[in-house]
Write a protein that holds these residues in place. Structure first.
Motif, PDB file in Angstrom:
ATOM      1  N   PRO B 110       0.831  -1.206   0.000  1.00  0.00           N
ATOM      2  CA  PRO B 110       0.000   0.000   0.000  1.00  0.00           C
ATOM      3  C   PRO B 110       0.861   1.250   0.000  1.00  0.00           C
ATOM      4  CG  PRO B 110      -0.411  -1.444   1.899  1.00  0.00           C
ATOM      5  CD  PRO B 110       0.877  -1.859   1.289  1.00  0.00           C
ATOM      6  N   ASN B 111       0.247   2.333  -0.296  1.00  0.00           N
ATOM      7  CA  ASN B 111       0.956   3.612  -0.258  1.00  0.00           C
ATOM      8  C   ASN B 111       1.381   3.956   1.160  1.00  0.00           C
ATOM      9  OD1 ASN B 111       1.023   4.223  -2.903  1.00  0.00           O
ATOM     10  ND2 ASN B 111      -0.909   5.361  -2.902  1.00  0.00           N
ATOM     11  N   ILE B 112       2.537   4.545   1.258  1.00  0.00           N
ATOM     12  CA  ILE B 112       3.055   4.912   2.570  1.00  0.00           C
ATOM     13  C   ILE B 112       3.458   6.373   2.546  1.00  0.00           C
ATOM     14  CG2 ILE B 112       4.915   4.513   4.209  1.00  0.00           C
ATOM     15  CD1 ILE B 112       4.940   1.606   2.893  1.00  0.00           C
ATOM     16  N   ASN B 113       3.069   7.064   3.569  1.00  0.00           N
ATOM     17  CA  ASN B 113       3.432   8.476   3.653  1.00  0.00           C
ATOM     18  C   ASN B 113       4.894   8.616   4.064  1.00  0.00           C
ATOM     19  OD1 ASN B 113       0.839   9.337   3.053  1.00  0.00           O
ATOM     20  ND2 ASN B 113       0.206   9.157   5.204  1.00  0.00           N
ATOM     21  N   PRO B 115       8.095  11.567   4.859  1.00  0.00           N
ATOM     22  CA  PRO B 115       8.226  12.969   5.249  1.00  0.00           C
ATOM     23  C   PRO B 115       8.435  13.864   4.041  1.00  0.00           C
ATOM     24  CG  PRO B 115       9.619  11.562   6.599  1.00  0.00           C
ATOM     25  CD  PRO B 115       9.089  10.720   5.496  1.00  0.00           C
ATOM     26  N   GLN B 116       8.145  15.107   4.227  1.00  0.00           N
ATOM     27  CA  GLN B 116       8.310  16.096   3.156  1.00  0.00           C
ATOM     28  C   GLN B 116       9.738  16.121   2.648  1.00  0.00           C
ATOM     29  OE1 GLN B 116       7.047  20.061   4.017  1.00  0.00           O
ATOM     30  NE2 GLN B 116       5.208  19.720   2.781  1.00  0.00           N
ATOM     31  N   ASN B 117       9.852  16.275   1.363  1.00  0.00           N
ATOM     32  CA  ASN B 117      11.150  16.429   0.711  1.00  0.00           C
ATOM     33  C   ASN B 117      11.999  15.167   0.729  1.00  0.00           C
ATOM     34  OD1 ASN B 117      10.665  19.118   0.025  1.00  0.00           O
ATOM     35  ND2 ASN B 117      11.297  19.783   2.071  1.00  0.00           N
ATOM     36  N   PHE B 118      11.433  14.084   1.168  1.00  0.00           N
ATOM     37  CA  PHE B 118      12.131  12.810   1.054  1.00  0.00           C
ATOM     38  C   PHE B 118      11.735  12.183  -0.272  1.00  0.00           C
ATOM     39  CE2 PHE B 118      13.892  11.343   5.277  1.00  0.00           C
ATOM     40  CZ  PHE B 118      13.913  12.613   5.829  1.00  0.00           C
ATOM     41  N   LYS B 119      12.702  11.586  -0.938  1.00  0.00           N
ATOM     42  CA  LYS B 119      12.431  11.004  -2.247  1.00  0.00           C
ATOM     43  C   LYS B 119      12.546   9.483  -2.152  1.00  0.00           C
ATOM     44  CE  LYS B 119      14.229  11.047  -6.898  1.00  0.00           C
ATOM     45  NZ  LYS B 119      15.626  11.077  -7.359  1.00  0.00           N
ATOM     46  N   LEU B 120      11.477   8.819  -2.459  1.00  0.00           N
ATOM     47  CA  LEU B 120      11.444   7.365  -2.318  1.00  0.00           C
ATOM     48  C   LEU B 120      12.002   6.680  -3.557  1.00  0.00           C
ATOM     49  CD1 LEU B 120      10.515   5.173  -0.391  1.00  0.00           C
ATOM     50  CD2 LEU B 120       8.309   5.171  -1.548  1.00  0.00           C
ATOM     51  N   GLU B 121      12.918   5.766  -3.330  1.00  0.00           N
ATOM     52  CA  GLU B 121      13.501   5.041  -4.464  1.00  0.00           C
ATOM     53  C   GLU B 121      13.255   3.541  -4.393  1.00  0.00           C
ATOM     54  OE1 GLU B 121      17.554   6.203  -4.162  1.00  0.00           O
ATOM     55  OE2 GLU B 121      17.273   8.081  -5.255  1.00  0.00           O
ATOM     56  N   GLY B 122      12.946   3.076  -3.218  1.00  0.00           N
ATOM     57  CA  GLY B 122      12.726   1.640  -3.093  1.00  0.00           C
ATOM     58  C   GLY B 122      12.136   1.288  -1.750  1.00  0.00           C
ATOM     59  N   ILE B 123      11.596   0.094  -1.699  1.00  0.00           N
ATOM     60  CA  ILE B 123      10.962  -0.357  -0.465  1.00  0.00           C
ATOM     61  C   ILE B 123      11.392  -1.780  -0.184  1.00  0.00           C
ATOM     62  CG2 ILE B 123       8.767  -0.992   0.595  1.00  0.00           C
ATOM     63  CD1 ILE B 123       7.449   1.260  -0.793  1.00  0.00           C
TER      64      ILE B 123
END
Lengths: 135, 135
Positions: B110-113, B115-123
């Motif tokens: 599922p989508n995960i919030n 923090p601001q200005n963090f860039k997600l590249e992998g999980i």
DNA sequence: TAATCCTTGCAATCCGATTGCAAAGTTTCA
DNA sequence: TGAAACTTTGCAATCGGATTGCAAGGATTA
């Protein structure tokens, strides 16, 4: 009794000099910290003792380990009352640039479907990417 | 050209004897497998060569690593077309009893919030518990 | 105070992973 | 075809994180 001693005794850990030093350092950390990083802050301390101190803390659930995918185990203080159970799932964010690992305490972990007859005991969720500073 | 050679060439990996053997074993696995477990199946093979073979496979995204929290890195074949990008998130289930690590391909993350200005590249999402056999 | 237990420090060890190097194998191109 | 260049493999050595055994020191209890 100092506050540090209190922290240890709440978890039934005898407050020795070494342990007080280590828990003090841990309290100062904003991010999860590796054994190596910790060791560098205690130049005169024996590595083995530090390992055993961390092990003791782990056993008494004062800290928990984080697996951020770098292959290096990192440690962070548990929230007060944390029992490291599934209901208290840890989410972490690992920055691939600065290598820091953030504890995202206010991030909710959504429900996840697991296969039939599988019993869930814990979740390790690590987000990877760039943090706000490295963006 | 055999099917195995095909698998390698699709990823631009030269099909050497060793690589064909390793990819064959990987195809046979139902679960993510560690270097050690792999090595035990190739009694005559050099550990270094196996490491380098896996490294080559990783670089060409034929396999990916899984961090199931045991401290031992495990490997599994990528799905065809997989680029190991965030959109193709890997979920795994690690059984604390039999130590097997399952790839949960049909589990949606599922989508995960963040923090601001963090860039997600992998999980990296690892579920821990008991599998159906060990329950 | 003596016996006991826990903690610490040192030395040694274990093990996964990596590096250097030379030999064997493969590819390239004149 | 054959020499040069490159890639892959195997061996030996090494590195570094983590663990173990053991003895000394310190704290606890009766």
């Amino acid at each position: 009794m100092t506050e540090l001693e209190n922290v240890l005794q709440q978890r039934n850990i005898k407050p020795t000099a070494m342990r007080l030093l280590v828990v003090e350092k841990l309290l100062q950390q904003k991010y999860a910290i590796s054994h190596k990083e910790l060791a560098e802050q205690f130049e005169n301390a024996d590595n083995v003792t530090l390992f055993r101190t961390l092990k003791t803390f782990l056993e008494h659930k004062l800290i928990h380990t984080i697996d951020d995918g770098t292959g290096v185990v990192k440690y962070a203080l548990c929230q007060s009352g944390c029992n490291c159970k599934p209901s208290e799932q840890h989410t972490h964010f690992h920055c691939s640039q600065c290598q820091r690992t953030f504890c995202l305490t206010d991030t909710e972990i959504p429900n996840i479907n697991i296969p039939q007859n599988f019993k869930l005991e814990g979740i390790n969720l690590v987000l990877k990417g760039r943090c706000d500073r490295c963006n």
